[in-house]
Motif scaffolding. Sequence first.
Motif, short mmCIF file in Angstrom:
data_model
loop_
_atom_site.label_atom_id
_atom_site.label_comp_id
_atom_site.label_asym_id
_atom_site.label_seq_id
_atom_site.Cartn_x
_atom_site.Cartn_y
_atom_site.Cartn_z
N GLN A 340 3.90 2.32 -2.07
CA GLN A 340 3.71 1.94 -3.46
C GLN A 340 3.39 0.44 -3.58
N ARG A 341 2.54 0.10 -4.52
CA ARG A 341 2.06 -1.28 -4.61
C ARG A 341 3.18 -2.26 -4.92
N VAL A 346 4.38 -3.23 0.97
CA VAL A 346 3.01 -3.53 0.55
C VAL A 346 2.90 -4.96 0.04
N SER A 347 3.93 -5.45 -0.63
CA SER A 347 3.92 -6.85 -1.07
C SER A 347 3.83 -7.80 0.12
N THR A 350 0.16 -7.56 1.39
CA THR A 350 -0.84 -8.11 0.47
C THR A 350 -0.46 -9.49 -0.07
N PHE A 357 -4.12 -6.91 -3.16
CA PHE A 357 -3.04 -6.37 -3.98
C PHE A 357 -3.60 -5.59 -5.16
N TRP A 360 -5.10 -2.34 -4.04
CA TRP A 360 -4.12 -1.32 -3.68
C TRP A 360 -3.87 -0.34 -4.83
N GLY A 361 -4.15 -0.78 -6.05
CA GLY A 361 -4.04 0.14 -7.17
C GLY A 361 -5.02 1.30 -7.08
N TRP A 364 -3.75 3.43 -3.28
CA TRP A 364 -2.59 4.33 -3.31
C TRP A 364 -2.94 5.69 -3.91
#
Length: 467
Positions: A340-341, A346-347, A350, A357, A360-361, A364
């Motif tokens: 999940q973003r 993932v944080s 990214t 980042f 990634w929307g 995912w």
Amino acid sequence: MLRRSDALRRALDRRLLPALAQDLNSYLGELGRVQDRVWELDQPADQVAEFQRLLEQVGPSREDEARAVFDEAVRGSDGLLAWLRKRQAALEQIYLKLQELEGVYRDQERLLSETTEFIVARIYWVRNEAPVTVSAFTAAGSELTDLGRRFADGETGSGVVRAFQRSPAAFIGNLVGLVAIVLLCLFLGGKLRSWRAPVLNDGNGTKHVVLATLFALGISALLPAGLYAVAFLIDQLDLPGVLAVPLVTGLRWLAALWFLRRLAARFLRPDGVAVKYFGLSGGIGAQLLRAVTFLTAAAVCVRLPAAILGGDPFGLIWVPRLLLTLWMIAVLFVLLRLLQRRGALVSRWTSGGGGLFRLWGVIWPALALAFAGILGMDILGYRLGASRFFENVVQTFVAAILLTGVYSLLKLVVEKIAYGVQKRKSEEEGFEAAWESSKQVLNQLTRVVSFVVIGAAVLLLADFWDL
């Protein structure tokens, strides 16, 4: 075709090759005994010397009689020696032929394995299983009903009684060994925990990192190792297969899963080794620990029963099929949660912002759609392709996690090297010159580390996806 190829390979591996190896050992032992006997008989000089010594004891009056007896013995010995040499030659020929046959068997096994791997790696759109429908659940219920009857017929209990009657002392000794192993593991686990605190204290040097890692491994492995030893002792009890297989296989799986969960906890929790000594973010550690906990629980509830019920002596078809589908759902669900973003992992990848980042929307939802496609292939019966895609996805994710950890660890090493350069240079050239030198060293080594990690990632992806 694939099933037949795999069945032939298993037959070679489990039945023909072990039987052939046993024959080879048997003929080799017989050949050794024949060669020893040939060597004993083929000693004419020793025989003549022994005859001369005995002849002197007999005396002249019976010399002719003794010589006749000796000549008869020599003729018999020569005949036996000739027969043994023929037998030795025949055994050597048989042994050589068996070695050739073993080589042929192993070549055939390797060819079958390579053929199966080649087909599986390249053919995804083959319906090799029946699709999951309502009738699948009905068939699974019937299999479970039949399995319950097998356990309720009383044969299992009588099998345990027969195992006890065959060797009561060994049976009781193994049971005592089970209790002793459990008590020993509990005692050693308490000792390790009591030794850990005073040895580690609150240091952060290399010695403390190594000791903390070793203690984490030791404490995590101790009780699971005892559980594995318990499985070994139960395997020696000669219990009926319907009882021995679930116990032994289940305990071995539980030992491995328990070790994985305990090790993850000691590395990933807030005061764990990875967070405290290797610079892992507490958020990432907590996220990974939740994932490991969920997957180990799913493996115990779903994957382990599938492994037991799908093999000998049960051989169920639909129950393992449905359980493996549930296992795939569990793993893909965990992967989507981890990716999940807004998640910590993932944080970290990214940097919590920027183009990747935002991208990634889109990534995912695409991953979620791809995972749904893999699950749909499995449900519709395209299990061969679904399993292949599933394995590649899991391998890719695990490789990404491991490479992220390796990169972070190497960055820590690089920073320590740069700090050492700065410290040494500051004494010789002053702080500003030392700072510039250390920054240059840090940038160069970071580029090297990035290149190595990216290269490893590309090679692994190419291997996983057959690129």
